[in-house]
Design a protein around this motif. Structure first.
Motif, short mmCIF file in Angstrom:
data_model
loop_
_atom_site.label_atom_id
_atom_site.label_comp_id
_atom_site.label_asym_id
_atom_site.label_seq_id
_atom_site.Cartn_x
_atom_site.Cartn_y
_atom_site.Cartn_z
N ASP A 199 0.83 -1.19 0.00
CA ASP A 199 0.00 0.00 0.00
C ASP A 199 0.88 1.25 0.00
O ASP A 199 1.62 1.50 0.95
N GLN A 212 0.63 14.23 -0.12
CA GLN A 212 1.02 14.99 1.07
C GLN A 212 2.17 14.32 1.80
O GLN A 212 3.10 14.99 2.26
N MET A 213 2.11 12.99 1.91
CA MET A 213 3.20 12.27 2.57
C MET A 213 4.50 12.45 1.77
O MET A 213 5.57 12.68 2.34
N PHE A 241 -7.04 20.16 -2.90
CA PHE A 241 -5.76 19.50 -3.12
C PHE A 241 -4.65 20.52 -3.38
O PHE A 241 -3.55 20.41 -2.86
N LEU A 297 -4.59 12.08 -2.36
CA LEU A 297 -4.23 13.25 -1.55
C LEU A 297 -3.17 12.88 -0.52
O LEU A 297 -2.14 13.55 -0.38
N VAL A 298 -3.43 11.80 0.21
CA VAL A 298 -2.52 11.41 1.29
C VAL A 298 -1.15 11.01 0.72
O VAL A 298 -0.12 11.38 1.28
N LEU A 356 -3.70 22.27 -0.33
CA LEU A 356 -2.97 21.44 0.63
C LEU A 356 -1.59 21.04 0.10
O LEU A 356 -0.93 20.20 0.67
N HIS A 396 5.59 16.30 2.21
CA HIS A 396 5.98 16.82 3.52
C HIS A 396 6.85 15.86 4.31
O HIS A 396 7.61 16.28 5.17
N HIS A 397 6.72 14.58 4.03
CA HIS A 397 7.48 13.62 4.83
C HIS A 397 8.74 13.17 4.10
O HIS A 397 9.73 12.82 4.72
N GLU A 410 -9.05 10.36 -1.85
CA GLU A 410 -8.44 10.52 -0.53
C GLU A 410 -7.07 9.84 -0.47
O GLU A 410 -6.14 10.34 0.16
N ASP A 411 -6.93 8.71 -1.18
CA ASP A 411 -5.63 8.04 -1.22
C ASP A 411 -4.62 8.90 -1.97
O ASP A 411 -3.47 9.06 -1.53
N CYS A 439 0.06 4.15 0.48
CA CYS A 439 -0.37 5.18 1.42
C CYS A 439 0.36 5.03 2.74
O CYS A 439 0.36 5.94 3.57
N GLU A 440 0.95 3.88 2.95
CA GLU A 440 1.57 3.61 4.23
C GLU A 440 3.01 4.13 4.23
O GLU A 440 3.80 3.81 3.33
N GLY A 441 3.32 4.94 5.22
CA GLY A 441 4.61 5.60 5.30
C GLY A 441 5.80 4.64 5.17
O GLY A 441 6.76 4.91 4.45
N LYS A 442 5.69 3.50 5.86
CA LYS A 442 6.76 2.52 5.87
C LYS A 442 7.10 2.04 4.45
O LYS A 442 8.27 1.95 4.07
#
Lengths: 233, 166
Positions: free
Chosen positions: A51, A84-85, A108, A80-81, A111, A88-89, A77-78, A53-56
């Motif tokens: 996935d 964003q991850m 979007f 977007l995340v 953000l 920003h991450h 929503e997926d 979407c998962e940070g790991k």
């Protein structure tokens, strides 16, 4: 360039395939294992069956060194995340999201997603070019600015009707010089925005016959229609 | 107080009941009407079927200007998006998103969204129960800064504390 594509549907699959063929480094993330295997069989071992979407798993896929992250799943929503991850991450310089609900575009962008592709909006725009339902017709957006190209019918009595295209072009130049900036202004968008502002004043003042929402910047007109640059509402 | 809850799972349903009993106006949304079976028959709040990540749906349900907005669906991303919509477009006071992925929970707290992470909560609680030392994380990760574009965010001036009404 290293491009991380998240979502292995039709869009993600063909995107990854084309990018690989043009020599880019590509990683595709698709959480459905069967689908991931199928894609890997076809374009090689560039698929991570996790996935996105998962940070790991984004970290495992190398998101921190990606030049571009393209989030093209079917869920807004997926997408977007993911963007964003990435932004920003993982400090990814360029993020691209597929947006299904055109109403989400503004959110979007607000953000921090760099680029939005809305198939719904594109098809809608294409249909509206054939069936003019609004008085002002969207023709296209100018990348990187808040400006869009619109078409507007000129009503009888408008000061712009029956003007030759050439003379109207000079009026666009006129607009620009009135804004107090030169054409070689380094901030092109700023100058065109202020041109639009000054043109809005101008067109509301001069063309009483134009449709209710007045054109922001009259650029070219002729044959009963005006093509204009408008600040996006 | 106007309270909006997105997701009528176990947690959403008990919170809806608790907020309502405490005399608040409660609006609860879920994508399936079957989810509302978890609400008690005495529930007098507003149960709305619809997608909580759709601004139109939220507005139609009357979510704008709510005092508390809780995004508690089973999808982390749906919660994050609903919560960001509430912050950016609906002028909501206090917004909380349930994010079960610890990485995302921390990342969105950094971005200015209060998050609650079931994984962290259970890890800390269970390790504590077994007598091991824990990371001593707060149950709700408070926003570390103003949400991007959240200049109109009413909660901005308030201390970034966790809502304790629940």
């Amino acid at each position: 360039m290293f491009v991380l594509v998240v979502g292995g549907g039709k869009v993600g699959y063909y995107l990854a395939k084309e990018l690989v063929e043009s020599g880019h480094e590509v990683v595709l993330m698709e959480k459905d294992h069967a689908r991931a295997d199928q894609i890997a069989d076809e374009i090689g071992s560039i698929v991570i069956a996790h996935d996105g979407c998962e940070g790991k798993y984004l970290a495992e896929a190398g998101a921190n060194r990606a030049d571009i992250v393209a989030a093209v799943t079917g869920d807004d929503e997926d997408n977007l995340v993911i963007c964003q991850m990435a932004k920003h991450h993982f400090d990814v310089p360029r993020t691209i999201a597929r947006v299904n609900n055109p109403k989400n575009e503004e959110l979007f962008k607000h953000l921090g997603v760099d680029e939005l592709i809305s198939p719904t909006r594109m098809i809608l725009g294409s249909i509206e070019q054939d069936i003019p339902v609004h008085e002002l017709l969207h023709l296209g957006s100018l990348g990187g600015s808040d400006l869009e190209l619109i078409e507007a019918p000129l009503l009888p009595g408008s000061s712009r009707s029956r003007r030759a295209v050439r003379s109207s072009r000079s009026s666009a130049r006129d607009v620009r010089s009135r804004s107090g900036r030169t054409r070689s202004s380094p901030k092109a968008t700023r100058s065109s925005r202020s041109a639009a502002r000054s043109a809005r004043r101008r067109s509301t003042a001069s063309s009483s016959g134009t449709p209710s929402r007045s054109a922001d910047a009259l650029a070219v007109c002729g044959r009963g229609v005006a093509f204009a640059l408008a600040e996006r509402t | 107080m106007k309270v909006v809850i997105v997701g009528c799972g176990r947690v959403g349903a008990v919170l809806a009941e608790a907020f309502e009993k405490a005399g608040n106006d409660v609006i609860i949304l879920d994508r399936s009407t079957g989810a509302f079976d978890k609400l008690p028959s005495t529930f007098r709040g507003n149960a709305v079927r619809g997608d909580g990540t759709d601004e139109d749906v939220l507005r139609r349900a009357g979510a704008q200007d709510a005092d508390v907005f809780l995004a508690l669906t089973e999808g982390d991303n749906r919660n994050v998006m609903a919560a960001q919509l509430a912050t950016e477009a609906l002028n909501v006071g206090r917004v909380l998103a349930k994010v079960n992925d610890p990485v995302r929970a921390a990342a969105y707290a950094d971005l200015g969204l209060a998050t609650i992470c079931r994984t962290n909560l259970m890890e800390d609680t269970i390790l504590g129960f077994a007598g091991l030392s824990t990371a001593q994380r707060p149950p709700i990760l408070a926003p570390q800064r103003t949400h991007p574009g959240g200049e109109h965010h009413r909660a901005e001036a308030e201390p970034a504390a966790a809502p304790s009404e629940a």
